[in-house]
Design a protein around this motif. Sequence first.
Motif, PDB file in Angstrom:
ATOM      1  N   LEU A  38       0.834  -1.190   0.000  1.00  0.00           N
ATOM      2  CA  LEU A  38       0.000   0.000   0.000  1.00  0.00           C
ATOM      3  C   LEU A  38       0.871   1.242   0.000  1.00  0.00           C
ATOM      4  O   LEU A  38       1.894   1.311   0.694  1.00  0.00           O
ATOM      5  CB  LEU A  38      -0.905   0.026   1.243  1.00  0.00           C
ATOM      6  CG  LEU A  38      -1.962  -1.077   1.350  1.00  0.00           C
ATOM      7  CD1 LEU A  38      -2.592  -1.067   2.731  1.00  0.00           C
ATOM      8  CD2 LEU A  38      -3.034  -0.889   0.287  1.00  0.00           C
ATOM      9  N   THR A  39       0.484   2.242  -0.765  1.00  0.00           N
ATOM     10  CA  THR A  39       1.158   3.531  -0.729  1.00  0.00           C
ATOM     11  C   THR A  39       0.662   4.310   0.483  1.00  0.00           C
ATOM     12  O   THR A  39      -0.307   3.929   1.146  1.00  0.00           O
ATOM     13  CB  THR A  39       0.855   4.327  -2.003  1.00  0.00           C
ATOM     14  OG1 THR A  39      -0.557   4.606  -2.053  1.00  0.00           O
ATOM     15  CG2 THR A  39       1.270   3.537  -3.235  1.00  0.00           C
ATOM     16  N   LYS A  40       1.315   5.447   0.770  1.00  0.00           N
ATOM     17  CA  LYS A  40       0.871   6.290   1.868  1.00  0.00           C
ATOM     18  C   LYS A  40      -0.533   6.827   1.614  1.00  0.00           C
ATOM     19  O   LYS A  40      -1.334   6.967   2.530  1.00  0.00           O
ATOM     20  CB  LYS A  40       1.849   7.458   2.057  1.00  0.00           C
ATOM     21  CG  LYS A  40       3.154   7.073   2.730  1.00  0.00           C
ATOM     22  CD  LYS A  40       2.921   6.568   4.152  1.00  0.00           C
ATOM     23  CE  LYS A  40       4.237   6.280   4.858  1.00  0.00           C
ATOM     24  NZ  LYS A  40       4.019   5.743   6.227  1.00  0.00           N
ATOM     25  N   GLY A  41      -0.834   7.127   0.359  1.00  0.00           N
ATOM     26  CA  GLY A  41      -2.179   7.592   0.030  1.00  0.00           C
ATOM     27  C   GLY A  41      -3.228   6.529   0.285  1.00  0.00           C
ATOM     28  O   GLY A  41      -4.314   6.814   0.802  1.00  0.00           O
ATOM     29  N   GLY A  42      -2.893   5.272  -0.060  1.00  0.00           N
ATOM     30  CA  GLY A  42      -3.818   4.180   0.198  1.00  0.00           C
ATOM     31  C   GLY A  42      -4.021   3.942   1.681  1.00  0.00           C
ATOM     32  O   GLY A  42      -5.140   3.675   2.137  1.00  0.00           O
ATOM     33  N   LYS A  43      -2.924   4.028   2.450  1.00  0.00           N
ATOM     34  CA  LYS A  43      -3.049   3.873   3.901  1.00  0.00           C
ATOM     35  C   LYS A  43      -3.903   4.980   4.510  1.00  0.00           C
ATOM     36  O   LYS A  43      -4.699   4.741   5.419  1.00  0.00           O
ATOM     37  CB  LYS A  43      -1.660   3.875   4.544  1.00  0.00           C
ATOM     38  CG  LYS A  43      -0.855   2.612   4.299  1.00  0.00           C
ATOM     39  CD  LYS A  43       0.449   2.653   5.070  1.00  0.00           C
ATOM     40  CE  LYS A  43       1.227   1.354   4.908  1.00  0.00           C
ATOM     41  NZ  LYS A  43       2.472   1.357   5.698  1.00  0.00           N
ATOM     42  N   GLU A  44      -3.724   6.197   4.012  1.00  0.00           N
ATOM     43  CA  GLU A  44      -4.510   7.317   4.538  1.00  0.00           C
ATOM     44  C   GLU A  44      -5.998   7.083   4.324  1.00  0.00           C
ATOM     45  O   GLU A  44      -6.824   7.328   5.213  1.00  0.00           O
ATOM     46  CB  GLU A  44      -4.074   8.618   3.867  1.00  0.00           C
ATOM     47  CG  GLU A  44      -4.846   9.840   4.355  1.00  0.00           C
ATOM     48  CD  GLU A  44      -4.394  11.106   3.663  1.00  0.00           C
ATOM     49  OE1 GLU A  44      -5.042  12.144   3.865  1.00  0.00           O
ATOM     50  OE2 GLU A  44      -3.401  11.055   2.912  1.00  0.00           O
ATOM     51  N   LEU A 107      -2.323  15.685   8.839  1.00  0.00           N
ATOM     52  CA  LEU A 107      -2.973  14.911   7.783  1.00  0.00           C
ATOM     53  C   LEU A 107      -4.474  14.768   8.010  1.00  0.00           C
ATOM     54  O   LEU A 107      -5.158  14.114   7.226  1.00  0.00           O
ATOM     55  CB  LEU A 107      -2.333  13.516   7.685  1.00  0.00           C
ATOM     56  CG  LEU A 107      -0.891  13.484   7.174  1.00  0.00           C
ATOM     57  CD1 LEU A 107      -0.341  12.064   7.246  1.00  0.00           C
ATOM     58  CD2 LEU A 107      -0.813  13.996   5.747  1.00  0.00           C
ATOM     59  N   GLY A 108      -4.976  15.351   9.074  1.00  0.00           N
ATOM     60  CA  GLY A 108      -6.415  15.326   9.310  1.00  0.00           C
ATOM     61  C   GLY A 108      -6.938  14.035   9.903  1.00  0.00           C
ATOM     62  O   GLY A 108      -8.152  13.789   9.865  1.00  0.00           O
ATOM     63  N   PHE A 109      -6.055  13.192  10.474  1.00  0.00           N
ATOM     64  CA  PHE A 109      -6.547  12.010  11.179  1.00  0.00           C
ATOM     65  C   PHE A 109      -7.273  12.452  12.450  1.00  0.00           C
ATOM     66  O   PHE A 109      -6.967  13.487  13.022  1.00  0.00           O
ATOM     67  CB  PHE A 109      -5.400  11.060  11.543  1.00  0.00           C
ATOM     68  CG  PHE A 109      -4.751  10.413  10.352  1.00  0.00           C
ATOM     69  CD1 PHE A 109      -5.489  10.109   9.227  1.00  0.00           C
ATOM     70  CD2 PHE A 109      -3.405  10.095  10.364  1.00  0.00           C
ATOM     71  CE1 PHE A 109      -4.906   9.505   8.118  1.00  0.00           C
ATOM     72  CE2 PHE A 109      -2.803   9.487   9.274  1.00  0.00           C
ATOM     73  CZ  PHE A 109      -3.553   9.190   8.149  1.00  0.00           C
TER      74      PHE A 109
END
Length: 278
Positions: A38-44, A107-109
Motif C-alpha cells: 500500500l502507498t501512503k495515500g492508500g493507507k490514509e 494529515l487530518g486524522f
Amino acid sequence: MGTYLGLPEKICGSKRQVFAFIRDRLNNRINSWTAKFLTKGGKEILIKSIAQALPTYVMSCFLLPQDILNKLKSAIAKFWWSTKENNKRLHWMAWDKICKPDEKGGLGFRDLKNFNLALLAKKLWRLLHHPTSLLARVMKGRYYRHTNPLEISSSNNPSYGLKSMLAAKDLLKKGLRHTIGSGYNTRVWFDQWIPTQPPTLAKDNRAWRDPKLYVNHLIDHSTGEWRMDLIQNICDPCEIPLIQSIRPSRSIKADGFCWIHTKSGLYTVKSGYEIATL
C-alpha cells in the motif's frame, strides 16, 4: 454477556475488558492489510474511512477508557509507519501532530479522545434540544427531575451511559447559549444567555442581586418589550445593548438552547470536534 446492536448488553466491572472487543476488531482488520503493498495515500484512505470509523458507533454511546483509546491509536500509528519489509519502523512524528488539520501541517486524522467527546456531546445536546423524546423523558424521570442534564452534580447510581454523556458537558458548554422565549426557565445571573462570543453570564452593576431572579422578571409580557428601567438599575451598562438585541416572546414560549458555532444554531459533531481540538 450478550450484545445488542453491536454493544454489550450490560456495562459492569472492568471497562477495559468490556470494550476490548473494539481493540480486537481493529487489530484483525489492520492485520489483514499489512501483507498488502500500500502507498501512503492508500493507507490514509484506509485509516480515515475504515480504521477510525470502526469504533464510531460505540463512541457515540459510551466513553471509551483511555487505555483502549491509547491501544487503538497505537495500532493505527503502527500501521501508518510500517512497511511491507519492516512492521516496526520508526515513528518520525508525534501522532498528535499528524492528527492536526491539513492547513495546520497535519494529515487530518482524528484524535479519538476528542472525537469520542464530540459524539457524546451530540447525545447530551439531544436531551436538551428534544426534551419530549423518549430518552430525554426517561433520563429526566430517573436522574434530573427538577433541572437539566447540564446541572447534574450528583445522582443515585447513575448508568455508565449517563456518566459518558456528562463527560462531554464541559465541551458542550463552550458553545451553548440559552435562547429567550418567555424567560421563565433562564436565570439572570447563573445561565449563559448574553449573546457574546463565547456566551457569558449577565453582569451586574455591583449592586445587590437576587439569586432567584429570572429573565421573565425583566420582560413586560403585555407588550413583549424589555423593562429597561429595571435592567438599567441592576445590569452593567455594557450589557444593555446586548440585551436589547434579544427579542423576547409575548407568548408563553419555552426557553431553549442554541449552539453558537454553527449558522443553524444546532450542534454538529464536526463543529464540536473542532472546538475540542482547539
